[in-house]
Design a protein around this motif. Sequence first.
Motif, short mmCIF file in Angstrom:
data_model
loop_
_atom_site.label_atom_id
_atom_site.label_comp_id
_atom_site.label_asym_id
_atom_site.label_seq_id
_atom_site.Cartn_x
_atom_site.Cartn_y
_atom_site.Cartn_z
N LEU A 1 0.81 -1.21 0.00
CA LEU A 1 0.00 0.00 0.00
C LEU A 1 0.85 1.26 0.00
N VAL A 2 2.02 1.18 0.62
CA VAL A 2 2.92 2.34 0.68
C VAL A 2 3.36 2.75 -0.72
N MET A 3 3.48 1.78 -1.61
CA MET A 3 3.97 2.05 -2.97
C MET A 3 2.88 2.55 -3.91
N ILE A 4 1.60 2.52 -3.46
CA ILE A 4 0.48 2.92 -4.31
C ILE A 4 0.12 4.38 -4.06
N ASP A 5 -0.15 5.10 -5.13
CA ASP A 5 -0.66 6.46 -5.01
C ASP A 5 -2.10 6.38 -4.50
#
Length: 383
Positions: A62-66
């Motif tokens: 989730l951290v890598m998703i905008d």
Amino acid sequence: MFKKDNKLKRFDFILFFTTIALCIYGFIIINSATMSKASGSEPYLKTQIVAFALGLGVMFFLVMIDFDIYGSFYLPIYGVSVILLLYVLINPVSASEWGDVRSWIAIGPVVFQPSELAKFGVIISVAKFIDINKDNINEPVVLIKVLVFAFFPVALILMQPDLGTALVFIFFIAVMIFVSGIDRKYIIAVIILALIMLVIGLISFYFIMKDYTPNEDYRIDRIVTFFYPELDPEDTGYQVIQSKTAIGSGMIYGRGLYKGVQNQLGYLPTKETDFIFAVIGEELGLVGGLGLLLLYALLLYRLIRIARHAANLFGSLIVTGITAMLLFHIFENIGMTMGLMPVTGIPLPFISSGGTFMLVNMVSIGLALGVGMKRGKIDMNDF
């Protein structure tokens, strides 16, 4: 150490490691709370650790998703949440196994509570719906649309009936609407209405107590037990009495880990879930309890900080909803174990046993960290 445009610098390491510390704290307490059970601690710890590991993986994903992508799919997300809540009313897990509340469904061997997953759907969809209508939020027609959109899932949860979970939804939705810039007149109207309902409730409670008979209605029993647990010490008041006894006996430093009398001898009910804070109070005392509260305070502070510096209103409302959700769980759970709040069956975040709940907590932090990664020039290290 990092370049100014390095995204790693925006990652909130304090929030991340505080979450890890809370989870480790929970593993230790669950081990103590379940070691006296016939099955031992292993199955409980295994479930909790597996859920933690899965949650950790989802968190980094989730951290890598905008996070703005979620807003593009807010209607499908809302629809799936509503369908899950409708399905549990139609086809719940056997009531004889899980009680009279229709809150659980089974997909193959997996049994879970849809309302837990629906928390994310409602937070994301309501945040986007408010964001879309932010310029006209104070117009009565628009505000009514927002309220209907937000509280329809709550109505489905009340039909299960699951009052405790419904209260969590009501609280975080109310906080999200409040921070969206709603006019003061609406806030005053809600306060006045709440005071009127409080007076009506107190008057109703007075007449209920005149002819009160335990075990007629579990919801009334919980309210009566909150005020007078000694009226039914062997049934509806048993949990609160034993919990307060355990916490009180721990005093300053506690009886020692794995040495709690109420805990290890089985006097404390649902001690690995709803009343796990009583285990902390008995075995680790005031010091252990305050240590947990400090970790929670740091966690909530970092979440509030992310919400304040989010890139847009949508991201800010997502984190606001998550923060309010966790705050309500913490306040209600600890309060009910001490007899300060009615017993609602709400678990303690990162501490209570439960795979689905642990996964929900981890995903919540992952969503917040993802919002925090898109904070422009905000320096996450200026604590």
